[in-house]
Design an enzyme around this catalytic site. Structure first.
Site, PDB file in Angstrom:
ATOM      1  N   HIS A  58      98.304  35.595  36.797  1.00 23.66           N
ATOM      2  CA  HIS A  58      97.545  36.600  36.034  1.00 23.66           C
ATOM      3  C   HIS A  58      97.452  36.198  34.568  1.00 23.66           C
ATOM      4  O   HIS A  58      98.435  36.250  33.838  1.00 23.66           O
ATOM      5  CB  HIS A  58      98.203  37.980  36.153  1.00 23.66           C
ATOM      6  CG  HIS A  58      97.359  39.077  35.584  1.00 23.66           C
ATOM      7  ND1 HIS A  58      96.751  40.029  36.376  1.00 23.66           N
ATOM      8  CD2 HIS A  58      96.991  39.357  34.309  1.00 23.66           C
ATOM      9  CE1 HIS A  58      96.066  40.858  35.605  1.00 23.66           C
ATOM     10  NE2 HIS A  58      96.197  40.463  34.338  1.00 23.66           N
ATOM     11  N   HIS A  60      94.510  35.746  30.943  1.00 20.65           N
ATOM     12  CA  HIS A  60      93.196  36.004  30.328  1.00 20.65           C
ATOM     13  C   HIS A  60      92.860  34.842  29.405  1.00 20.65           C
ATOM     14  O   HIS A  60      93.185  34.867  28.214  1.00 20.65           O
ATOM     15  CB  HIS A  60      93.209  37.328  29.545  1.00 20.65           C
ATOM     16  CG  HIS A  60      93.369  38.513  30.429  1.00 20.65           C
ATOM     17  ND1 HIS A  60      92.308  39.262  30.876  1.00 20.65           N
ATOM     18  CD2 HIS A  60      94.474  39.065  30.985  1.00 20.65           C
ATOM     19  CE1 HIS A  60      92.754  40.235  31.662  1.00 20.65           C
ATOM     20  NE2 HIS A  60      94.062  40.127  31.742  1.00 20.65           N
ATOM     21  N   GLN A 153      86.111  44.467  32.251  1.00 23.02           N
ATOM     22  CA  GLN A 153      87.087  45.050  31.315  1.00 23.02           C
ATOM     23  C   GLN A 153      86.767  46.493  30.936  1.00 23.02           C
ATOM     24  O   GLN A 153      87.661  47.320  30.801  1.00 23.02           O
ATOM     25  CB  GLN A 153      87.145  44.181  30.045  1.00 23.02           C
ATOM     26  CG  GLN A 153      87.953  44.754  28.900  1.00 23.02           C
ATOM     27  CD  GLN A 153      89.448  44.594  29.083  1.00 23.02           C
ATOM     28  OE1 GLN A 153      89.986  43.499  28.969  1.00 23.02           O
ATOM     29  NE2 GLN A 153      90.116  45.693  29.379  1.00 23.02           N
ATOM     30  N   HIS A 211      93.258  44.804  38.115  1.00 26.71           N
ATOM     31  CA  HIS A 211      94.174  45.496  37.222  1.00 26.71           C
ATOM     32  C   HIS A 211      94.284  46.905  37.797  1.00 26.71           C
ATOM     33  O   HIS A 211      93.268  47.600  37.906  1.00 26.71           O
ATOM     34  CB  HIS A 211      93.599  45.560  35.810  1.00 26.71           C
ATOM     35  CG  HIS A 211      93.636  44.269  35.070  1.00 26.71           C
ATOM     36  ND1 HIS A 211      92.946  43.165  35.471  1.00 26.71           N
ATOM     37  CD2 HIS A 211      94.304  43.907  33.940  1.00 26.71           C
ATOM     38  CE1 HIS A 211      93.186  42.173  34.623  1.00 26.71           C
ATOM     39  NE2 HIS A 211      94.003  42.590  33.676  1.00 26.71           N
ATOM     40  N   GLU A 214      97.531  50.378  35.440  1.00 31.52           N
ATOM     41  CA  GLU A 214      98.256  49.838  34.275  1.00 31.52           C
ATOM     42  C   GLU A 214      98.401  50.960  33.255  1.00 31.52           C
ATOM     43  O   GLU A 214      97.713  51.016  32.235  1.00 31.52           O
ATOM     44  CB  GLU A 214      97.519  48.634  33.662  1.00 31.52           C
ATOM     45  CG  GLU A 214      98.364  47.956  32.570  1.00 31.52           C
ATOM     46  CD  GLU A 214      97.643  46.814  31.872  1.00 31.52           C
ATOM     47  OE1 GLU A 214      96.460  46.566  32.175  1.00 31.52           O
ATOM     48  OE2 GLU A 214      98.268  46.156  31.011  1.00 31.52           O
ATOM     49  N   ASP A 310      99.873  36.838  31.661  1.00 30.08           N
ATOM     50  CA  ASP A 310      98.875  37.820  31.221  1.00 30.08           C
ATOM     51  C   ASP A 310      98.235  37.431  29.885  1.00 30.08           C
ATOM     52  O   ASP A 310      97.027  37.224  29.810  1.00 30.08           O
ATOM     53  CB  ASP A 310      99.485  39.223  31.141  1.00 30.08           C
ATOM     54  CG  ASP A 310      98.442  40.341  31.179  1.00 30.08           C
ATOM     55  OD1 ASP A 310      97.248  40.021  31.247  1.00 30.08           O
ATOM     56  OD2 ASP A 310      98.827  41.520  31.133  1.00 30.08           O
ATOM     57  N   TRP A 316      96.387  41.663  22.688  1.00 31.62           N
ATOM     58  CA  TRP A 316      97.422  42.489  23.321  1.00 31.62           C
ATOM     59  C   TRP A 316      98.838  41.975  23.075  1.00 31.62           C
ATOM     60  O   TRP A 316      99.802  42.694  23.231  1.00 31.62           O
ATOM     61  CB  TRP A 316      97.169  42.566  24.837  1.00 31.62           C
ATOM     62  CG  TRP A 316      95.879  43.244  25.168  1.00 31.62           C
ATOM     63  CD1 TRP A 316      95.688  44.585  25.330  1.00 31.62           C
ATOM     64  CD2 TRP A 316      94.593  42.640  25.353  1.00 31.62           C
ATOM     65  NE1 TRP A 316      94.368  44.837  25.615  1.00 31.62           N
ATOM     66  CE2 TRP A 316      93.669  43.670  25.636  1.00 31.62           C
ATOM     67  CE3 TRP A 316      94.119  41.320  25.331  1.00 31.62           C
ATOM     68  CZ2 TRP A 316      92.323  43.440  25.873  1.00 31.62           C
ATOM     69  CZ3 TRP A 316      92.786  41.078  25.568  1.00 31.62           C
ATOM     70  CH2 TRP A 316      91.893  42.131  25.830  1.00 31.62           C
TER      71      TRP A 316
END
Ligand SMILES: [Zn+2]
Length: 424
Positions: A58, A60, A153, A211, A214, A310, A316
């Site tokens: 996982h 991005h 997203q 996702h 979350e 992630d 983030w």
């Protein structure tokens, strides 16, 4: 392709004193005291651990290494991160996306991370990030298996053009169907998004990775819906629920029903320990929830659980270095998986379990398989996690593609000096 002989290595299953011979890009032999063919490069393992490559289930890659652009996340929350990414998106250029992703892939190679599933945001109508990461996927193919997930997203129903964009991304060659049901406008819309995305995947014969839940909301129920549609559509083994953090906060009775449903549908679970422990529990005072999903309980029920990185230096998360041992280390602590077998399970969560999530065939150190492995400066998997062990050599198709000098230290105290040995 050259010939490579690794002498005296240990395996993740506890076997020691083995030699591994790579020839023609594949593992030609495994045994004790193997003869070195003429011209072979020899690496002395000295009892160190030879592991299959790390796998990240996982990530991005479209956002990575963008930390500080256009500003940093002040609150540290998931929602400010999503807003910040929304500010950055219109400013993205193809060149910058490719350059950052390629830099990250270099970091990954150095850390022995040779397979990555990356979500790619499809909510920008230009699909700039999709084009960029499809390009990167081809460029890194000789050394990294990069699998892409079409990730809406802003919500596949909440964002007016997301569904069309997602289908275009799949037409362009993106591998997996993504989703974000907890970000849709209502719980009902979230459930509807799971239904339509699973049906889309079934129609196209693709895997699903959403996702899912979350949040710290104990009433978020999208993983239940995901497990339901997985079994309804016959997608068993091809679906992954990423994050599942709400499960941390759910009522225990409900979870006792939910986990068997996840196991029955053979839905993979992916926790993201570094991100979950920093993003969840942000609305709590004290006690403050950890927010990571119930990893040991899922594993005990037979669910395949992987750990993902992630984020690395993005809206983030401001830290990270493509080190999946750091991910395993954090996962072990947050889940309190401290028994010997549980610690070993945390190593599996960043190797074999993630390979299963990605559906990698030919993964693992066995005769006939591609000669892909990492030599770690550790004697076993637990020591590898404890020391976030140095990657002495990273091998892809029988070729050494990265080396790091062994970590050493020498103490010089009055009256004595010695080299440090970090083992017991
Ligand atoms: Zn994610």
């Amino acid at each position: 392709m050259g010939v490579l002989l690794l002498r005296n290595v240990s395996f993740t299953d506890g076997r020691t004193g083995l030699d591994v011979l790579a020839q023609g890009g594949r593992i030609a032999d495994i045994g004790t005291a193997l003869a070195a063919p003429e011209g072979a490069e020899i690496i002395e393992g000295r009892g160190c651990l030879l592991s299959p490559p790390f796998v990240d289930a996982h990530f991005h890659m479209d956002a990575t290494l963008s930390y500080g652009l256009p500003r940093v996340n002040e609150s540290g929350t998931l929602l400010e991160g999503i807003a910040l990414w929304g500010e950055l998106k219109p400013q993205l250029t193809q060149d910058a996306l490719v350059e950052r992703a390629m830099r990250y892939c270099d970091w990954a190679v150095a850390k022995g991370l040779l397979a990555i599933r990356s979500h790619v945001d499809v909510c920008d109508d230009r699909l700039l990030a999709v084009e960029a990461l499809l390009h990167v996927k081809q460029r890194v193919k000789p050394y990294i298996d990069l699998q892409l997930v079409a990730f809406p997203q802003d919500g596949v129903l909440r964002s007016p053009t997301a569904l069309g964009n997602l289908q275009r991304a799949l037409d362009m060659g993106v591998d997996v169907v993504g989703g974000i049901p907890h970000f849709e406008r209502t719980m009902a819309d979230g459930a509807e998004s799971v239904r339509l995305l699973c049906e889309l995947a079934a129609k196209r014969g693709l895997m699903v990775d959403m996702h899912c839940d979350e949040s710290d909301d104990p009433l978020s129920r999208h993983i239940e819906t995901l497990a339901f549609h997985t079994q309804r559509l016959g997608l068993q083994g091809r679906v992954t629920g990423s994050h599942l953090t709400s499960m941390h906060s759910m009522d225990n009775y409900y979870v006792s029903k939910l986990i068997p449903l996840i196991a029955e549908a053979r839905v993979n679970a992916v926790a993201n320990p570094l991100i979950n422990i920093t993003l969840q529990g942000r609305h709590d005072s004290y006690p403050k929830r950890r927010g990571m999903t119930r990893v040991p309980e899922l594993m005990a029920a037979g669910v395949n659980v992987g750990f993902g990185h992630d984020c690395v230096m993005d809206p983030w998360y401001s830290l990270g270095s493509a080190d999946m041992l750091e991910v395993a280390h954090m996962g072990l602590h947050v889940a309190q998986m401290t028994s010997q077998s549980q610690m070993r399970s945390c190593f599996d969560a960043v190797t074999v379990n993630n390979a299963k999530v990605l559906g990698l065939t030919d993964y693992g150190i066995e005769v006939g398989r591609p000669a892909n492995f990492v030599l770690l400066q550790a004697r076993d998997t637990i020591e590898a996690i404890r020391l976030r062990a140095t990657r002495l050599a990273v091998v892809r198709n029988g070729e050494v593609i990265a080396r790091t000098p062994a970590a050493t230290a020498r103490i010089e105290l009055s009256g004595r000096s010695s080299d440090i040995d970090w083992s017991l």
